[in-house]
Design an enzyme around this catalytic site. Structure first.
Site, PDB file in Angstrom:
ATOM      1  N   CYS A  54      22.586   1.608  14.802  1.00  0.00           N
ATOM      2  CA  CYS A  54      22.513   2.573  15.895  1.00  0.00           C
ATOM      3  C   CYS A  54      21.974   3.907  15.399  1.00  0.00           C
ATOM      4  O   CYS A  54      21.304   4.642  16.145  1.00  0.00           O
ATOM      5  CB  CYS A  54      23.876   2.749  16.553  1.00  0.00           C
ATOM      6  SG  CYS A  54      25.183   3.284  15.428  1.00  0.00           S
ATOM      7  N   CYS A  87      18.600  43.210 -13.478  1.00  0.00           N
ATOM      8  CA  CYS A  87      19.735  43.284 -14.415  1.00  0.00           C
ATOM      9  C   CYS A  87      19.656  42.222 -15.507  1.00  0.00           C
ATOM     10  O   CYS A  87      20.308  42.350 -16.556  1.00  0.00           O
ATOM     11  CB  CYS A  87      21.053  43.128 -13.658  1.00  0.00           C
ATOM     12  SG  CYS A  87      21.389  44.432 -12.455  1.00  0.00           S
ATOM     13  N   CYS A  94      22.406  46.961  -9.077  1.00  0.00           N
ATOM     14  CA  CYS A  94      21.209  47.802  -9.204  1.00  0.00           C
ATOM     15  C   CYS A  94      20.465  47.977  -7.892  1.00  0.00           C
ATOM     16  O   CYS A  94      19.422  48.643  -7.849  1.00  0.00           O
ATOM     17  CB  CYS A  94      20.266  47.217 -10.249  1.00  0.00           C
ATOM     18  SG  CYS A  94      19.532  45.641  -9.773  1.00  0.00           S
ATOM     19  N   HIS A 117      29.458   5.847  16.532  1.00  0.00           N
ATOM     20  CA  HIS A 117      28.304   5.219  17.177  1.00  0.00           C
ATOM     21  C   HIS A 117      27.304   6.298  17.566  1.00  0.00           C
ATOM     22  O   HIS A 117      27.686   7.391  18.016  1.00  0.00           O
ATOM     23  CB  HIS A 117      28.746   4.450  18.425  1.00  0.00           C
ATOM     24  CG  HIS A 117      27.615   3.753  19.133  1.00  0.00           C
ATOM     25  ND1 HIS A 117      26.878   2.738  18.541  1.00  0.00           N
ATOM     26  CD2 HIS A 117      27.078   3.930  20.374  1.00  0.00           C
ATOM     27  CE1 HIS A 117      25.953   2.317  19.381  1.00  0.00           C
ATOM     28  NE2 HIS A 117      26.056   3.024  20.505  1.00  0.00           N
ATOM     29  N   CYS A 121      21.124  42.725  -4.952  1.00  0.00           N
ATOM     30  CA  CYS A 121      22.060  42.917  -6.060  1.00  0.00           C
ATOM     31  C   CYS A 121      22.951  44.124  -5.766  1.00  0.00           C
ATOM     32  O   CYS A 121      22.450  45.222  -5.469  1.00  0.00           O
ATOM     33  CB  CYS A 121      21.297  43.113  -7.364  1.00  0.00           C
ATOM     34  SG  CYS A 121      22.363  43.477  -8.780  1.00  0.00           S
ATOM     35  N   CYS A 177      19.890  38.166 -11.454  1.00  0.00           N
ATOM     36  CA  CYS A 177      19.198  39.326 -10.903  1.00  0.00           C
ATOM     37  C   CYS A 177      17.949  39.593 -11.740  1.00  0.00           C
ATOM     38  O   CYS A 177      18.015  39.649 -12.978  1.00  0.00           O
ATOM     39  CB  CYS A 177      20.108  40.556 -10.909  1.00  0.00           C
ATOM     40  SG  CYS A 177      19.279  42.078 -10.392  1.00  0.00           S
TER      41      CYS A 177
END
Length: 467
Positions: free
Chosen positions: A72, A278, A226, A356, A223, A275
């Site tokens: 089905c 960073c 920063c 179903h 981030c 990041c």
């Protein structure tokens, strides 16, 4: 099928190029246009000019599918795809034979097309179509679906579209060599970066499946240390939406599901990516949005979730619009209304282990329910239930504005690889050579002069590729 070969060839880029060459619209030596670029750029225009396409002689499609052993899930998905007009006509005309470049024989596509041919037989041959051969080939390609256990309709849809795409890929010979080098984009607009990434995708994955179902997601990461923003783009063929939890009885709307999907998500260090500034994992926030809208958007309501010990099903009723679903608020800031109409849906009744699947599809005279071999009419009110699982929406193209917007964006983004000086030089030379900039192009579009607009678009595309 009468006129099938001619209609198929006219639907290819090469045929369009030859026509334009014969009309002296473009020069013969530059008529080798990239299929990926041309298909993507002209999609909106081709839909606007859809009335010019040759009409198929088909039946009403109200034919059931035999259940060949707990299938089905397959029957409901096939019925929905059968009512996806762009895919149905492509299969019935066997256009993939002309477009196919893959080394693989399109066995699954052939079997799928035969099932659709039985469903849309104008002579009304079979009252029930047997998908047994198609299912056997699919299980050979994807053994995960072997056996007679319960299967998930959305999973089946993803695997099926992927296999069909692989067999009819127009660019099968471009191999992925592991991780690709990161492409740097210095001080360019977000739309340009998205367009460049989309173009790279089409250089290796380009098919009728992509034409219809593929869109582009934008993931924005911020981030918290920063304040650096980074953006990535990913291709999608369906949106899997979470369903908001309710402490009391009551339903939710599709808009609430979309809002939850696109809302800002906080990521701790363990779950956040690195990041770029960073150079370490930091607490971040993430937001998803739709950068490029597909012609057909498949929305999966994620009713099944993993609990601590088992899988549970959400029975929350999600209300959804049948017409004018506006996805514009979930796209780029300046995209405006992006409207879709519902034309098919998969429903799941029962529990995780005893369920179903059925399909509901829009016909010329209203909605019909496809319950394996049974087909019967249903009212629009009956569509709204807690059984709705996968929704199929077709993008509206009743106005020229949506197509024009996409073409205008591509017109600017198509020269993303050029330096600023070369861009200015290109614009000056092109305006002098063609004598028609985007303002003139818009004017032609608004007057529905599609032939002139197609010709002009091809000229612009040629100039971008040869710059």
């Amino acid at each position: 099928m009468p006129g099938a070969t001619r209609a198929t060839m006219e639907g290819t880029c090469q045929a369009l190029c030859r026509t334009l060459v014969s009309q002296k619209a473009i020069q013969r030596e530059t008529a080798d246009i990239s299929q990926s670029v041309l298909y993507t750029s002209l999609m909106g225009l081709l839909l606007v000019a859809d009335k010019e396409k040759e009409q198929l002689n088909i039946g009403n499609g109200q034919v059931g599918l035999r259940n060949v052993g707990n299938t089905c899930f397959l029957n409901s998905v096939v019925q929905c795809l059968s009512h996806t007009r762009g895919l149905r006509d492509y299969c019935l005309l066997r256009a993939y034979v002309q477009e196919k470049h893959s080394r693989e024989e399109p066995e699954l596509m052939e079997a799928f097309s035969k099932v659709l041919a039985g469903l849309w037989d104008i002579n009304g041959g079979d009252t029930v179509v047997n998908p047994g051969r198609f299912y056997t080939l699919f299980k050979d390609a994807v053994p995960y679906f072997s056996g007679y256990s319960q299967q998930d309709a959305q999973e089946f849809l993803r695997f099926l579209l992927d296999r069909l795409h692989t067999e009819i890929n127009r660019r099968p010979y471009v191999r992925r060599n592991g991780l690709e080098p990161e492409q740097k984009y210095a001080k360019i607009r977000m739309e340009e970066e998205a367009s460049a990434m989309w173009k790279r995708h089409l250089e290796r994955d380009d098919s009728r499946i992509v034409d219809l179902f593929a869109g582009q997601l934008r993931s924005s990461l911020h981030c918290s240390v920063c304040s650096h923003y980074s953006t990535t783009f990913d291709v999608f063929c369906d949106l899997s939406l979470p369903i908001p939890k309710r402490s009391t009885a009551g339903g939710v709307s599709l808009k609430e599901c979309l809002d939850l999907f696109s809302q800002e998500e906080k990521l701790d260090k363990e779950n956040a990516p690195m990041c770029e500034r960073c150079k370490k994992r930091t607490e971040s926030t993430k937001r998803l949005s739709i950068q490029r809208f597909p012609q057909v958007i498949v929305i999966h309501l994620n009713r099944f979730a993993m609990s601590r010990y088992s899988i549970c099903k959400s029975t929350v009723c999600v209300s959804f619009p049948l017409t004018n679903l506006n996805l514009g608020p979930y796209g780029p800031a300046d995209c405006g209304p992006i409207l879709y109409d519902l034309y098919a849906m998969c429903n799941h009744s029962g529990t995780v282990n005893m369920g179903h699947y059925t399909a509901s599809c829009l016909e010329d005279n209203g909605w019909c329910c496809y319950n394996d071999s049974s087909v019967y009419p249903v009212s629009e009110n009956q569509l709204q239930s807690n059984q709705a699982y996968v929704l199929f929406y077709q993008r509206k193209n009743s106005t020229v504005r949506n197509s024009l917007k996409e073409l205008e964006l591509f017109g600017y983004n198509g020269i993303v690889g050029l330096s600023p000086d070369r861009r200015r030089k290109w614009r000056k030379q092109e305006k002098k050579r063609v004598g028609l900039g985007w303002k003139g192009f818009k004017k032609r579009m608004r007057t529905n002069n599609c032939e002139s607009a197609l010709t002009e678009t091809c000229r612009l595309l040629l100039s971008w590729q040869t710059s």
